[in-house]
Each structure stands twice: as structure tokens, then as C-alpha cells.
Design a protein around this motif. Structure first.
Motif, PDB file in Angstrom:
ATOM      1  N   VAL A   5      20.656 -76.250 -36.986  1.00  0.00           N
ATOM      2  CA  VAL A   5      19.425 -76.376 -36.188  1.00  0.00           C
ATOM      3  C   VAL A   5      18.239 -75.796 -36.959  1.00  0.00           C
ATOM      4  O   VAL A   5      17.159 -76.384 -37.012  1.00  0.00           O
ATOM      5  N   THR A   6      18.449 -74.645 -37.583  1.00  0.00           N
ATOM      6  CA  THR A   6      17.368 -74.023 -38.353  1.00  0.00           C
ATOM      7  C   THR A   6      16.951 -74.914 -39.515  1.00  0.00           C
ATOM      8  O   THR A   6      15.761 -75.032 -39.818  1.00  0.00           O
ATOM      9  N   ILE A   7      17.931 -75.562 -40.158  1.00  0.00           N
ATOM     10  CA  ILE A   7      17.594 -76.443 -41.275  1.00  0.00           C
ATOM     11  C   ILE A   7      16.698 -77.583 -40.802  1.00  0.00           C
ATOM     12  O   ILE A   7      15.729 -77.953 -41.472  1.00  0.00           O
ATOM     13  N   VAL A   8      16.995 -78.139 -39.623  1.00  0.00           N
ATOM     14  CA  VAL A   8      16.137 -79.195 -39.076  1.00  0.00           C
ATOM     15  C   VAL A   8      14.717 -78.662 -38.900  1.00  0.00           C
ATOM     16  O   VAL A   8      13.737 -79.290 -39.287  1.00  0.00           O
ATOM     17  N   GLY A   9      14.612 -77.464 -38.322  1.00  0.00           N
ATOM     18  CA  GLY A   9      13.293 -76.874 -38.091  1.00  0.00           C
ATOM     19  C   GLY A   9      12.521 -76.665 -39.372  1.00  0.00           C
ATOM     20  O   GLY A   9      11.340 -76.989 -39.480  1.00  0.00           O
ATOM     21  N   ILE A  10      13.213 -76.130 -40.385  1.00  0.00           N
ATOM     22  CA  ILE A  10      12.532 -75.850 -41.647  1.00  0.00           C
ATOM     23  C   ILE A  10      12.104 -77.147 -42.323  1.00  0.00           C
ATOM     24  O   ILE A  10      10.975 -77.275 -42.805  1.00  0.00           O
ATOM     25  N   THR A  11      13.013 -78.127 -42.340  1.00  0.00           N
ATOM     26  CA  THR A  11      12.708 -79.399 -42.992  1.00  0.00           C
ATOM     27  C   THR A  11      11.516 -80.068 -42.333  1.00  0.00           C
ATOM     28  O   THR A  11      10.540 -80.426 -42.984  1.00  0.00           O
ATOM     29  N   GLY A  12      11.596 -80.224 -41.011  1.00  0.00           N
ATOM     30  CA  GLY A  12      10.537 -80.931 -40.296  1.00  0.00           C
ATOM     31  C   GLY A  12       9.195 -80.252 -40.424  1.00  0.00           C
ATOM     32  O   GLY A  12       8.185 -80.883 -40.756  1.00  0.00           O
ATOM     33  N   SER A  13       9.175 -78.929 -40.192  1.00  0.00           N
ATOM     34  CA  SER A  13       7.881 -78.256 -40.144  1.00  0.00           C
ATOM     35  C   SER A  13       7.261 -78.110 -41.519  1.00  0.00           C
ATOM     36  O   SER A  13       6.052 -77.961 -41.651  1.00  0.00           O
ATOM     37  N   THR A  14       8.079 -78.127 -42.577  1.00  0.00           N
ATOM     38  CA  THR A  14       7.511 -77.973 -43.906  1.00  0.00           C
ATOM     39  C   THR A  14       7.128 -79.308 -44.508  1.00  0.00           C
ATOM     40  O   THR A  14       6.034 -79.468 -45.056  1.00  0.00           O
ATOM     41  N   LEU A  15       8.031 -80.293 -44.409  1.00  0.00           N
ATOM     42  CA  LEU A  15       7.815 -81.535 -45.140  1.00  0.00           C
ATOM     43  C   LEU A  15       7.000 -82.569 -44.365  1.00  0.00           C
ATOM     44  O   LEU A  15       6.401 -83.453 -44.963  1.00  0.00           O
ATOM     45  N   PRO A  38       6.181 -80.521 -36.986  1.00  0.00           N
ATOM     46  CA  PRO A  38       7.319 -81.080 -36.249  1.00  0.00           C
ATOM     47  C   PRO A  38       8.529 -80.159 -36.294  1.00  0.00           C
ATOM     48  O   PRO A  38       8.848 -79.613 -37.340  1.00  0.00           O
ATOM     49  N   PHE A  39       9.173 -80.021 -35.159  1.00  0.00           N
ATOM     50  CA  PHE A  39      10.448 -79.302 -35.032  1.00  0.00           C
ATOM     51  C   PHE A  39      10.384 -77.820 -35.335  1.00  0.00           C
ATOM     52  O   PHE A  39      11.416 -77.174 -35.472  1.00  0.00           O
ATOM     53  N   LEU A  40       9.208 -77.240 -35.451  1.00  0.00           N
ATOM     54  CA  LEU A  40       9.176 -75.839 -35.844  1.00  0.00           C
ATOM     55  C   LEU A  40       9.972 -74.903 -34.930  1.00  0.00           C
ATOM     56  O   LEU A  40      10.681 -74.025 -35.399  1.00  0.00           O
ATOM     57  N   PRO A  41       9.889 -75.036 -33.591  1.00  0.00           N
ATOM     58  CA  PRO A  41      10.649 -74.116 -32.737  1.00  0.00           C
ATOM     59  C   PRO A  41      12.150 -74.171 -32.987  1.00  0.00           C
ATOM     60  O   PRO A  41      12.861 -73.239 -32.626  1.00  0.00           O
ATOM     61  N   TRP A  42      12.637 -75.243 -33.609  1.00  0.00           N
ATOM     62  CA  TRP A  42      14.063 -75.325 -33.909  1.00  0.00           C
ATOM     63  C   TRP A  42      14.482 -74.176 -34.826  1.00  0.00           C
ATOM     64  O   TRP A  42      15.639 -73.760 -34.823  1.00  0.00           O
ATOM     65  N   ILE A  43      13.554 -73.683 -35.637  1.00  0.00           N
ATOM     66  CA  ILE A  43      13.881 -72.552 -36.510  1.00  0.00           C
ATOM     67  C   ILE A  43      14.318 -71.368 -35.659  1.00  0.00           C
ATOM     68  O   ILE A  43      15.352 -70.737 -35.915  1.00  0.00           O
ATOM     69  N   TRP A  44      13.525 -71.084 -34.603  1.00  0.00           N
ATOM     70  CA  TRP A  44      13.840 -69.906 -33.778  1.00  0.00           C
ATOM     71  C   TRP A  44      15.099 -70.159 -32.943  1.00  0.00           C
ATOM     72  O   TRP A  44      15.926 -69.265 -32.766  1.00  0.00           O
ATOM     73  N   PHE A  45      15.238 -71.397 -32.446  1.00  0.00           N
ATOM     74  CA  PHE A  45      16.439 -71.711 -31.678  1.00  0.00           C
ATOM     75  C   PHE A  45      17.690 -71.568 -32.528  1.00  0.00           C
ATOM     76  O   PHE A  45      18.707 -71.046 -32.090  1.00  0.00           O
ATOM     77  N   GLY A  46      17.580 -72.073 -33.764  1.00  0.00           N
ATOM     78  CA  GLY A  46      18.722 -71.974 -34.678  1.00  0.00           C
ATOM     79  C   GLY A  46      19.135 -70.522 -34.880  1.00  0.00           C
ATOM     80  O   GLY A  46      20.320 -70.184 -34.842  1.00  0.00           O
ATOM     81  N   VAL A  47      18.139 -69.662 -35.101  1.00  0.00           N
ATOM     82  CA  VAL A  47      18.459 -68.245 -35.292  1.00  0.00           C
ATOM     83  C   VAL A  47      19.065 -67.675 -34.008  1.00  0.00           C
ATOM     84  O   VAL A  47      19.994 -66.873 -34.057  1.00  0.00           O
ATOM     85  N   GLY A  48      18.535 -68.131 -32.871  1.00  0.00           N
ATOM     86  CA  GLY A  48      19.107 -67.694 -31.599  1.00  0.00           C
ATOM     87  C   GLY A  48      20.585 -68.046 -31.509  1.00  0.00           C
ATOM     88  O   GLY A  48      21.403 -67.228 -31.072  1.00  0.00           O
ATOM     89  N   PHE A  49      20.933 -69.243 -31.948  1.00  0.00           N
ATOM     90  CA  PHE A  49      22.349 -69.645 -31.946  1.00  0.00           C
ATOM     91  C   PHE A  49      23.162 -68.763 -32.871  1.00  0.00           C
ATOM     92  O   PHE A  49      24.295 -68.392 -32.567  1.00  0.00           O
TER      93      PHE A  49
END
Lengths: 179, 665
Positions: B505-515, B617-628
Motif C-alpha cells: 500500500v505504501t509503495i502505491v502511495g509513494i509511486t502515485g504521489s511522486t510520479l 495522487p494516492f498520497l494518503p496511501w503512504i500513511w495507511f500503508g504504514v498503519g498496516f
């Protein structure tokens, strides 16, 4: 052989600790960025004058009278105002030629500033866009450069000068270079 | 008066710590039970003493006692209460009290819950823990006394840096410290094991919960700091590869490797030297981080204090602790003999690969962080190492690791069947391909790395789901048994599932929000509209307002999508009254699809304002991923099997019997 591998971590640490020690013993702070142009020739430039009809500043002017100082200043810069009396005294005492670069300023503001406080500069170059400043490595005002007879930058002082810096560092260097 | 009591408590704690270091080590070497028992007693006395000192300092802050230098330097009577409290650890001296408090906390927890630890191991581990405490207490009492008095006391203080007056940042240090400092306990266990000359499954069993606890808090602490930087600093990013950020990331990488390496020691009695080394290195990285923040050796936005004199003291600490433990490792570790043999393709092999990649990643971050110092010391020129280097080295290391992560958990111990595993993962391949194609089509023209990132995440997530499904028996048994199996699975299995899923999940967040980020920087006058990420933002106006200890310019953005009003954003630019410092408060609208991020800057003098608008895009996924990940860690921690600790005493020479007994309950 296998035993030797186990010693690698402590050896690496010894190296790291040594560099930490040396880093601590540095004189300046970590955030001090020295000029990359020390001992390099001053950049080629040809700046127009600030005042109508006055002389501008170009590379050749720096060595016309031997060793010279170049001071980068702006009318909006408070520390420049603070060091200004020292520059006036330098000009009065005729110790070393002092040139100025007016950096990222408006001509009218600079003229008003010099009229109000006094003009210590032999020649002033107007660098409104800051492009010449980029070549010199200027990243703030005021900055003062010591140029030797061959047109090389020998010293850069960042920030306003104080009497102490003049007496201990800059003037001795000027005398040394003038011999 | 209370400050003096606090000061005295620290001195007493120092005395106790010295006794707790020397006596148990003598006792363990000579086998005298009474001397070894001093370790637990010492730990249990130390904690209340240091807690007393901590509370004394807190009392001074809460009552705004400006007769203490520390309170003067870091507090102000106008500050809200929460920040008066968090100001206790928002500075160099106060944070050191927090450091030793947590050192003592972990020591006392081991003293309390270490009932079935072998007495010599317990005594030695607590003694080493006390040794570290001695070092820090000496540092505090001689160079950084938080209880120093100011005479005459000023009328008011200098205020806490306004950047730190924030709920996220109030809790970032304590959480981070439980992580950082918690690794000290693992370090102590490792050094104790080296002194004993023995590392076995029982040791790994004992160390795992402490490593896990520290890891959980470290993960949460780093994420909290990152999240804070994101919403508070207003530059739109959440990770800068700043030396101090790296100083917290390196222990995290090593602790993750350690967590997994310890599994192999526990299950297969192998990888002992490596695990011990990782345990030493994890805390060494923490100590090094402490040095970097407080010595002024590296420039950082984070630096606490830049005092070379203090730096020298901490360096001495480092030399004794790290140098000493690594020297001990060089001397004793070769004698540790491993037990289980295994084939290269096996779960052990997978975990070795995991170790290698994570250690290499930690190594490259280490090199990049310290490179400027090395170059300057050796040659004298100044260089800076930034994101391009770190991204360029770290990401290529992580890609194969994540790919392997899908396969590893499915491999069997001792000898794995790679072909079999790959065929079991056929569905995961299919899902990954489908997601990659979909992503490629949707983001056509944008970076191909975006597709790679999402594909990796999809691979990892589907592999994890397949692994869990297999355990529940979805493929080979009737649906009626699935629920029963699912509930019967050990919590650690779910722990692993959520932790690895969190990574995806964190990888999705990082990829989306950066690229796939959209960015717009321009001046806007009230009434104008800007378009970004499919949203229309209209700057309605900018007003001035007063806060408790600041003045601010606040903008008002009306957000529309397809003509419909959906939100109002209020970015601010604040100026703090006492220190004159300016901060930006970004306005963020967080949704699963992405973050809308608005910053208002200075007025341009002609009625307009500089604004910066982002859609990530998808930035909150970073925090959710860490939450998981944190959830996964907590689930694992709560697993009964881990809390039972070392198994019952068995006569020596029954290696595998020991393991079987440990596995069964």
C-alpha cells in the motif's frame, strides 16, 4: 580467513569515528560554504554604470591599479548599510582601490542610497538581473572579494565586514599581495 | 526546590546504574546468584528515579518556572499547555532526560517480565543496559544539565520554535525514542550473548518481542515525523533524505533485517553471527543519529544543538559502546557455531537475501549521509549529497527485494521448491500483468516507473493474499472449514500479512504521489481561478487574523469539481510574535484518490499572492500503508507464542528438541 571478516565492522567503525573526530575539530561550522573560485581568475564581465555618464565595471578594471577590493551591495540590504562607514573610511584612507557591484537592485534606489550615505567606490557595475553575481558565486549581500594583480580572486568575505576582519585578514592580505 | 530534587534523582540514578553495571557482570562471571540479582533490583530502582527527574522538569515547564535555564530557552508563558509539556523534550537537554527514561523503562520491563530468562543472560543484559545509561547520565550531568538555574530569572522565556508547536510533532519524539532507544535492549542482549559465548533459539525468542516493540514505535515515529513535515513545512514533500531523517531510517532498515534474521536463528539455529551483528548495528545507528543531531558535524534542518564540546563527549560514548561491542563481536562471534543446514533456495535463503538487500540499503544510505563529511575531512572540498543519489541507489535495491518478498514466505524451510512456488503464484502473475496494463493505459505518456511501482505493489499484495488463502486452505478444502482455519491461524501469520500488505500500500502511495503529481506555482489575485488535477480552485480572498501567539495571513480557496463546490481550503502564513519566525500552514484536502495541497505565500505588492498548488495522487496511501505495518507488528507482538519467552529449562545437547518444545504449546 573467516575470522578476518569479523574484524571488518570494527575497522569500518574506527574509520568513521576518526572522521567524526576530525569533523568536530574543524574550525568553521558545517554550514560554511567556501568559495570555489579562490585562486581562480575573476569571471569575465562588463557591467554598465549605475549613474548616467559614470564609469561601469569590467574585468580589466580590477587590475588597472594593482590589488583591488570588490564589494557586492544593494540598497535594500541592511547589513550593507552597517558596513558602509568602513567602506567610506577605506576610500578616504586610499589604502586599496574599492569597486562596487550593485546586485539585484533598481538604479534609482541605488543612486538614492549612495547619495544619502556616500559613495566609496571608484567604479560601480550595475548587475540588476544578478547574472554577473552568479558567475562570481554571489549568494547574498554584502560580500567582499580581494583581487590580486593578475586578476585572481584570493579571498571572499561573506557578510558585513568588521574592523577586526579588515585589520586581521583583509588588509594584511592586500599588503601581502601588493609587494 | 523541585528542580533540585530532579537533579539529585539523576545523580542517584547514576550511582545505581554504576552499581548495576559492575556487580551483575561480576556475579555472572563467578556464578553468584545474589550478585546477579542486583541487576533486576537496580533496574527497578533506576526507573522511578529517572521518572522523578522527568516529572520535575515537566513541572517546571507547566508552571513556566523561568528560574531554570532550560525553561527560559525553550518556553514562554503564552504557549498553549500541550506545547509547554512537549517543550520538555523539544530541546537538547530535555530530550536526553527522555532518552534515559526510556533506557530505564526497557531495563525495568526486562527485570519485571524476564522471569524465565537464564539468570546469567538477564544479569549481563541489564548490566550492559545500565552501562549505556551511565554514559548518557554522565553526558547530561557534566555537559547538558536540564536543571541548571538562571540567576536572575528573566520575566519570560524565548519561546519554543513555532515549527515544533504542533500536535504531530509533540508526539513524534517520544514515539521515535521508544523505537530508537528500545533497540538498546536488543543491543544489550546481543552483547550479553557475546559475553556468554552462546546464541541459541531461546535467545532469539527472547529478543524478538523487544525488537518488534522498538520496530513498531520506530515505524510509527518516522511516519509521524514525515507526515508532520508534509503538512507543516509546506514544501509539498514528506522525505528529504536529510541527514537526521536518514539517521532514523538506517536503524529502521537494520531493525527490519534483524527482525527477520532472528526468525532464522529461532527456527533453524542458523545466521547467528549475522543476527548478532545486526542487533549491534541497529542500536549503533541510533547512537550515531544522536551524535549527528547534537554535534554540529553535519548541516541539517533538524540539528538540535551544534556544540563541538558536547560532540566530543558523545563521540567518546560512541567509541566505547559501538567500538567496544564491535570489537567484542570480532573476538567472540567466530566461536558461534550454527546448527541447521539449508539449501540456497529455501526460506532461510530468502531471509538471507532479505538481510543482504536491507543491509545494503542501510549501507548506501550510510555512505550518502556521511559522504560530505568524509570528503571534507580527506580533501577539504564541500559537497552535498541529496535526493538524486539516494533515490538512485535505494530504489534499485528495493525493487528486487519487493519482488522476492512475494516468493519468500511461500518457500519451505530447509529446501524450497521454487518452481512449485511460482506455479502457486500464477494468479499473482496474472493480477500483476493486468494491473500493469491498466496502469500503463491510464497513465500513458507518463513515467514508466509509475507502472513498475504499481505492478510491484500489485504483485506483493496478491502474493500475500495467496499465501494467506493457502494457509486457510481455500484451495484444498471445503468452504465450511475456511472460517475455522482462519480463526485458528496464529496471530503472527496475520501480522506478517498486514505488515507486508502495508508495504504494498505504501509503495502505491509513494509511486502515485511522486510520479503522477501535478504542480502549479503562480500568483493569484482574489477572484481568480486555477485548475489542477481536475479541480478548480478560486482564491476568494486573503484576510489577516490573530492566533494565541502569532499573526497570520489566511487565504480562502473555494474548490470545485465539474462545477460543483466540494470544499474550502484555508492556507495560512504565520508570523510568531516572540521569535519573529514565519511558518506556512498548508491547506490539505486528503482523499483516497489523492491530496489537494494549497500553500499561500507572500503578497506581490500588486494585490496578488504567490500560491503553490499540488495534486498528489494516492498520497494518503503512504500513511495507511504504514498503519498496516504497525498493525501487523502489533498483531505479531500479541501472539501468545512470542510472549511465553524462553522455553522450559532442558538439559544441554537437545537442540532440535528444544525447538519442538518451543513450537508446541
Amino acid at each position: 580467513m573467516r575470522r578476518l571478516l569479523f574484524i571488518v565492522p570494527v575497522l569500518i567503525f574506527a574509520g568513521v569515528a576518526a572522521s567524526f573526530m576530525l569533523g568536530l575539530m574543524r574550525e568553521q561550522t558545517a554550514s560554511y560554504v567556501p568559495s570555489a573560485l579562490i585562486d581562480q581568475p575573476a569571471p569575465e564581465f562588463d557591467l554598465p554604470p549605475v549613474r548616467e555618464g559614470a564609469d561601469g565595471l569590467a574585468t580589466a578594471d580590477l587590475t588597472a591599479d594593482g590589488v583591488s577590493l570588490v564589494n557586492v551591495f544593494a540598497s535594500w540590504c541592511i547589513p550593507c548599510k552597517v558596513e558602509h562607514p568602513l567602506l567610506m573610511k577605506l576610500a578616504r584612507d586610499k589604502v586599496v582601490p574599492l569597486h562596487g557591484i550593485n546586485w539585484k537592485d533598481r538604479r534609482s534606489d541605488a543612486i538614492a542610497w549612495l547619495d544619502q550615505l556616500g559613495d566609496p567606490f571608484r567604479r560601480i557595475g550595475y548587475d540588476g538581473s544578478g547574472r554577473a553575481g552568479i558567475d562570481w558565486g554571489v549568494y547574498g549581500v554584502p560580500e567582499t572579494y580581494v583581487i590580486d594583480r593578475e586578476g585572481r580572486i584570493r579571498y571572499k568575505h561573506i557578510g558585513p565586514m568588521s574592523q577586526r576582519v579588515l585589520d586581521d585578514t583583509i588588509l594584511p592580505l592586500v599588503r601581502e599581495l601588493g609587494k | 526546590m523541585i528542580a533540585e530534587i530532579g537533579h539529585f534523582a539523576l545523580v542517584l540514578a547514576l550511582v545505581v546504574a554504576v552499581i548495576q553495571t559492575v556487580v551483575p557482570l561480576v556475579g555472572a562471571a563467578t556464578g553468584r546468584q545474589s550478585l546477579m540479582a542486583v541487576a533486576s533490583a537496580g533496574a527497578l530502582i533506576q526507573f522511578p528515579l529517572i521518572l522523578l527527574a522527568f516529572l520535575a522538569l515537566m513541572q517546571a515547564y507547566v508552571t513556566s518556572d523561568f528560574s531554570l535555564v532550560n525553561v527560559v530557552q525553550n518556553s514562554h508563558s503564552l504557549k498553549p499547555l500541550l506545547y509547554k509539556i512537549s517543550g520538555v523534550w523539544g530541546n537538547h537537554e530535555g530530550s536526553l532526560v527522555l532518552w534515559v527514561l526510556i533506557l530505564a523503562l526497557f531495563g525495568s520491563l526486562v527485570a519485571l517480565f524476564g522471569g524465565n530468562l537464564p539468570p546469567t543472560l538477564k544479569a549481563r543484559a541489564l548490566a550492559i543496559q545500565a552501562l549505556i545509561t551511565v554514559g548518557f547520565l554522565l553526558f547530561m550531568l557534566f555537559t547538558s544539565n536540564p536543571f541548571e538555574r538562571a540567576f536572575p530569572p528573566p520575566a519570560d522565556g524565548n519561546d519554543l520554535n513555532p515549527l515544533l508547536q504542533d500536535p504531530g510533532l509533540a508526539f513524534h519524539p517520544p514515539m521515535l525514542y521508544v523505537g530508537y532507544v528500545g533497540l538498546s535492549m536488543v543491543f544489550s542482549f546481543a552483547v550479553a550473548a557475546l559475553i556468554e559465548g552462546r546464541v541459541d533459539a531461546a535467545w532469539a525468542r527472547w529478543v524478538r518481542p523487544w525488537t518488534l516493540t522498538a520496530w513498531i514505535f520506530l515505524t510509527a515515529g518516522i511516519a509521524l515525523g514525515s507526515w508532520w513535515a508534509y503538512y507543516e513545512l509546506g514544501w509539498g514533500g514528506w522525505w528529504y533524505w536529510d541527514p537526521v531523517e536518514n539517521a532514523s531510517f538506517m536503524p529502521w532498515l537494520v531493525a527490519t533485517a534483524l527482525l527477520h534474521s532472528a526468525i532464522v536463528v529461532e527456527k533453524r539455529d542458523a545466521l547467528k553471527s549475522w543476527t548478532i551483528l545486526l542487533a549491534i548495528l541497529a542500536f549503533s545507528m541510533s547512537l550515531m543519529g544522536t551524535f549527528l543531531v547534537r554535534s554540529g558535524v553535519l548541516t541539517s534542518v533538524h540539528a538540535f544543538a551544534s556544540d563541538p564540546a558536547r560532540g566530543v563527549f558523545i563521540l567518546m560514548l560512541l567509541v566505547v559502546a559501538i567500538g567496544g561491542s564491535l570489537a567484542l563481536f570480532a573476538w567472540r562471534a567466530p566461536q558461534l557455531r550454527g546448527g541447521g543446514l539449508f539449501a540456497p533456495i529455501s526460506r532461510e535463503g530468502g531471509l538471507i537475501l532479505n538481510n543482504l538487500f536491507l543491509s545494503a540499503a542501510a549501507g548506501t544510505v550510510f555512505l550518502g549521509t556521511l559522504y560530505p563529511l568524509f570528503v571534507e575531512v580527506l580533501g577539504g572540498s564541500k559537497v552535498s549529497v541529496g535526493a538524486p543519489y539516494f533515490n538512485g541507489t535505494f530504489i534499485p535495491l528495493m525493487v528486487p527485494l519487493v519482488a522476492a518478498l512475494g516468493i519468500g514466505p511461500l518457500l519451505a524451510w530447509k529446501r524450497g521448491d521454487l518452481r512449485g512456488v511460482l506455479s502457486r503464484l500464477k494468479l499473482a502473475f496474472a493480477v500483476t500483468l493486468a494491473v500493469a496494463l491498466l496502469t500503463g493505459v491510464l497513465t500513458w505518456g507518463k513515467s514508466v516507473f509509475g507502472v513498475l511501482g504499481i505492478a510491484l505493489a500489485a504483485w506483493l499484495a496478491s502474493a500475500m493474499v495467496i499465501e494467506l488463502a493457502e494457509r486457510i486452505g481455500i484451495r484444498r478444502s471445503k468452504p465450511s472449514s475456511w472460517a475455522r482455519r482462519a480463526l485458528g491461524l496464529p496471530r503472527a501469520a496475520y501480522g506478517m500479512f498486514f505488515a507486508h500488505l502495508g508495504l504494498a500500500v505504501t509503495i502505491v502511495g509513494i509511486t502515485g504521489s511522486t510520479l503522477w503529481q501535478s504542480e502549479l506555482i503562480r500568483t493569484m489575485k482574489p477572484g481568480e481561478t486555477a485548475t489542477i488535477g481536475g479541480f478548480e480552485l478560486t482564491l476568494e480572498g486573503v484576510e489577516s487574523l490573530r492566533g494565541p501567539n502569532y499573526q497570520a495571513e489566511r487565504g480562502r480557496f473555494l474548490v470545485r469539481r465539474d462545477g460543483r463546490e466540494i470544499a474550502v481550503l484555508h492556507p495560512e502564513k504565520r508570523r510568531y510574535v516572540v521569535g519573529g519566525q514565519e511558518t506556512t500552514e498548508a491547506a490539505i484536502r486528503s482523499r483516497l484518490a489523492g491530496d489537494l495541497f494549497a500553500v499561500i505565500g507572500d503578497a506581490d505588492g500588486a494585490g496578488g499572492y504567490t500560491v503553490r498548488l499540488y495534486f498528489k495522487p494516492f498520497l494518503p496511501w503512504i500513511w495507511f500503508g504504514v498503519g498496516f505495518m504497525v498493525l501487523g507488528g502489533l498483531l505479531s507482538l500479541s501472539d501468545r507464542r512470542l510472549r511465553i519467552g524462553a522455553p522450559q529449562k532442558r538439559p544441554r545437547g537437545q537442540g532440535s528438541a528444544l525447538l519442538q518444545a518451543a513450537g508446541a504449546e
